[in-house]
Design a protein around this motif. Structure first.
Motif, mmCIF file in Angstrom:
data_model
loop_
_atom_site.group_PDB
_atom_site.id
_atom_site.type_symbol
_atom_site.label_atom_id
_atom_site.label_comp_id
_atom_site.label_asym_id
_atom_site.label_seq_id
_atom_site.Cartn_x
_atom_site.Cartn_y
_atom_site.Cartn_z
ATOM 1 N N SER A 177 1.010 -1.104 -0.013
ATOM 2 C CA SER A 177 -0.004 0.032 0.014
ATOM 3 C C SER A 177 0.959 1.090 -0.044
ATOM 4 N N THR A 178 2.020 1.222 0.515
ATOM 5 C CA THR A 178 3.046 2.167 0.355
ATOM 6 C C THR A 178 4.367 1.796 0.078
ATOM 7 N N THR A 179 5.106 2.923 -0.200
ATOM 8 C CA THR A 179 6.637 2.794 -0.672
ATOM 9 C C THR A 179 7.283 2.114 0.593
ATOM 10 N N VAL A 180 8.452 1.505 0.403
ATOM 11 C CA VAL A 180 9.145 0.988 1.627
ATOM 12 C C VAL A 180 9.698 2.159 2.320
ATOM 13 N N THR A 181 9.334 2.122 3.686
ATOM 14 C CA THR A 181 9.728 3.267 4.584
ATOM 15 C C THR A 181 11.250 3.073 5.023
ATOM 16 N N ASN A 182 11.667 4.169 5.708
ATOM 17 C CA ASN A 182 13.146 4.113 6.316
ATOM 18 C C ASN A 182 13.046 3.132 7.507
ATOM 19 N N ARG A 183 11.645 3.062 8.102
ATOM 20 C CA ARG A 183 11.728 1.973 9.217
ATOM 21 C C ARG A 183 11.934 0.581 8.872
ATOM 22 N N GLN A 184 11.337 0.145 7.622
ATOM 23 C CA GLN A 184 11.230 -1.072 6.961
ATOM 24 C C GLN A 184 12.771 -1.356 6.471
ATOM 25 N N THR A 196 20.751 -7.994 7.875
ATOM 26 C CA THR A 196 21.512 -8.488 6.859
ATOM 27 C C THR A 196 22.977 -7.813 6.740
ATOM 28 N N LYS A 197 23.041 -6.685 7.484
ATOM 29 C CA LYS A 197 24.209 -5.955 7.306
ATOM 30 C C LYS A 197 24.465 -5.450 5.905
ATOM 31 N N TYR A 198 23.437 -5.047 5.209
ATOM 32 C CA TYR A 198 23.405 -4.886 3.426
ATOM 33 C C TYR A 198 24.152 -3.339 3.675
ATOM 34 N N ILE A 199 24.846 -3.114 2.774
ATOM 35 C CA ILE A 199 25.525 -1.932 2.294
ATOM 36 C C ILE A 199 25.160 -1.434 1.115
ATOM 37 N N THR A 200 24.389 -0.308 0.831
ATOM 38 C CA THR A 200 23.689 0.170 -0.296
ATOM 39 C C THR A 200 24.684 0.675 -1.187
ATOM 40 N N ASP A 201 24.312 0.904 -2.544
ATOM 41 C CA ASP A 201 25.311 1.538 -3.568
ATOM 42 C C ASP A 201 25.747 2.858 -3.047
ATOM 43 N N ALA A 202 25.066 3.621 -2.493
ATOM 44 C CA ALA A 202 25.231 5.073 -2.275
ATOM 45 C C ALA A 202 26.531 4.897 -1.031
ATOM 46 N N GLU A 203 26.256 4.011 -0.003
ATOM 47 C CA GLU A 203 27.359 3.866 0.639
ATOM 48 C C GLU A 203 28.716 3.472 0.375
ATOM 49 N N LYS A 204 28.745 2.433 -0.523
ATOM 50 C CA LYS A 204 29.810 2.059 -1.493
ATOM 51 C C LYS A 204 30.591 3.134 -2.144
ATOM 52 N N ALA A 256 17.790 -6.335 -3.436
ATOM 53 C CA ALA A 256 18.538 -6.959 -2.510
ATOM 54 C C ALA A 256 17.370 -6.777 -1.079
ATOM 55 N N TYR A 257 16.562 -5.831 -1.218
ATOM 56 C CA TYR A 257 15.458 -5.715 -0.136
ATOM 57 C C TYR A 257 14.404 -6.892 -0.653
ATOM 58 N N CYS A 258 13.972 -6.814 -1.805
ATOM 59 C CA CYS A 258 12.973 -7.737 -2.338
ATOM 60 C C CYS A 258 13.609 -9.175 -1.893
ATOM 61 N N ALA A 259 14.924 -9.536 -2.199
ATOM 62 C CA ALA A 259 15.209 -10.858 -2.018
ATOM 63 C C ALA A 259 14.946 -11.429 -0.430
ATOM 64 N N TRP A 260 15.279 -10.293 0.298
ATOM 65 C CA TRP A 260 15.344 -10.641 1.615
ATOM 66 C C TRP A 260 13.653 -10.584 2.217
ATOM 67 N N THR A 261 12.796 -10.177 1.663
ATOM 68 C CA THR A 261 11.467 -10.150 1.996
ATOM 69 C C THR A 261 10.715 -11.413 1.201
ATOM 70 N N GLY A 262 11.371 -11.883 0.020
ATOM 71 C CA GLY A 262 10.542 -12.829 -0.717
ATOM 72 C C GLY A 262 9.473 -12.068 -1.616
ATOM 73 N N LEU A 263 9.710 -10.842 -1.970
ATOM 74 C CA LEU A 263 8.832 -10.036 -2.731
ATOM 75 C C LEU A 263 9.650 -9.736 -4.417
ATOM 76 N N ARG A 264 8.828 -8.830 -4.887
ATOM 77 C CA ARG A 264 9.766 -8.575 -6.044
ATOM 78 C C ARG A 264 9.217 -7.132 -6.567
ATOM 79 N N LEU A 265 9.981 -6.464 -7.648
ATOM 80 C CA LEU A 265 9.668 -5.223 -8.087
ATOM 81 C C LEU A 265 8.412 -5.233 -9.117
ATOM 82 N N PRO A 266 7.453 -4.326 -8.956
ATOM 83 C CA PRO A 266 6.339 -4.529 -10.091
ATOM 84 C C PRO A 266 6.930 -4.066 -11.485
ATOM 85 N N SER A 267 6.364 -4.730 -12.968
ATOM 86 C CA SER A 267 6.590 -4.183 -14.000
ATOM 87 C C SER A 267 6.128 -2.958 -14.215
ATOM 88 N N GLU A 268 6.390 -2.297 -15.187
ATOM 89 C CA GLU A 268 5.675 -0.926 -15.489
ATOM 90 C C GLU A 268 3.946 -1.196 -15.626
#
Length: 284
Positions: free
Chosen positions: A39-46, A54-62, A126-138
């Motif tokens: 229902s919403t975009t992924v939040t900072n909390r999520q 996961t200790k994931y490091i984002t592209d911006a951090e890299k 990476a977030y999708c893989a963790w949640t078992g979800l995916r991105l939508p097509s256009e």
């Protein structure tokens, strides 16, 4: 997650007001398999929960920096940062990332219910893989955004960005890019449930932040006739810096420059890109 029923839907537009290179038309019919969308975009909390586990490091951090719109920065901060040629209202801000959205000294402590930003498409995967979800097509995104209507611009009844003088989404008001009058209440992002949802119950499908999609940028609309959303995601579920679609517009969209806050509008970005107006939502 909100269920979108299977069926034949119209995508694209014949109104001719978009950019020709975006391939918004001609409008076609496609069959969409049933899916569910957040229902919403992924939040900072999520996203914070994801990173903590996961200790994931984002592209911006890299990379050590990300793009920030100039009005979100103090004059003192601007003096320290890189201004990129040809991008007159963007600064490459060192130390900027999803948890430091305006530079190394900023935080998300007061923004936990805002959409996570400074996330690349690679980060979204990476977030999708963790949640078992995916991105939508256009196509899936557009069908969901219409909210049970056939509208190609907005999901509300009146074909006006500000229906009856009421601000119902987060875009840019004023003299873009120099001065934002903030008539909608926000200079940057708004909390994800700030405005009324569409008829499906989806919040802020117009404005606030751009949303990553699964398919490459600029594919003809016919591409979606014979590809399910799941198949498209499987085909393009990989980390790289190719161009991919984004939808929905952001708090920076203004009709004098970027009128891509419309439902049928199309554009894209490179997969490793991040900025202060780029986020995502998930489907299954």
């Amino acid at each position: 997650m909100i269920k979108i029923p299977a069926g034949t839907y119209k995508i694209g537009t014949n109104d001719g007001i978009g950019f020709s290179e975006d391939k918004e038309g001609p409008q076609i019919e496609v069959y969409i398999h049933e899916f569910e969308i957040s229902s919403t975009t992924v939040t900072n909390r999520q996203f914070d929960e994801f990173v903590k586990e996961t200790k994931y490091i984002t592209d911006a951090e890299k990379f050590g920096w990300s793009f920030v719109f100039h009005l979100l920065l103090s004059e003192k901060e601007k003096e320290k940062q890189i201004k990129h040629q040809g991008l007159q209202w963007w600064y490459g801000v060192e130390g900027c990332s999803w948890k430091h959205p305006f530079g190394a000294d900023s935080s998300i402590d007061e923004l936990m219910d805002h959409p996570v930003v400074h996330v690349s498409r690679n980060d979204a995967l990476a977030y999708c893989a963790w949640t078992g979800l995916r991105l939508p097509s256009e196509a899936e995104w557009e069908v969901a955004a219409k909210g049970k209507t056939d509208n190609t611009k907005f999901y509300w009844e009146i074909d006006d960005l500000v229906p009856n003088g009421k601000y119902v989404c987060n875009t840019f008001q004023g003299d873009f890019p120099r001065e934002n009058d903030c008539l909608d209440g926000y200079l940057g992002t708004a909390p994800v449930k700030t405005y009324e949802p569409n008829q499906y119950g989806l919040y802020q499908m117009i404005g606030n932040v751009w949303e990553w999609c699964s398919n490459p940028r600029g594919v003809p609309l016919d591409y979606f006739k014979n590809n399910t959303g799941r198949d498209i995601f499987k085909e393009h579920n990989r980390f790289n810096d190719e161009h991919y679609a984004i939808k929905g517009g952001s708090f920076l969209c203004h009709d004098s420059y970027c009128n891509r806050y419309r439902i049928s509008a199309r554009t894209g970005n490179t997969g490793a890109s991040s900025s202060s107006n780029l986020g995502f939502r998930c489907v299954k």
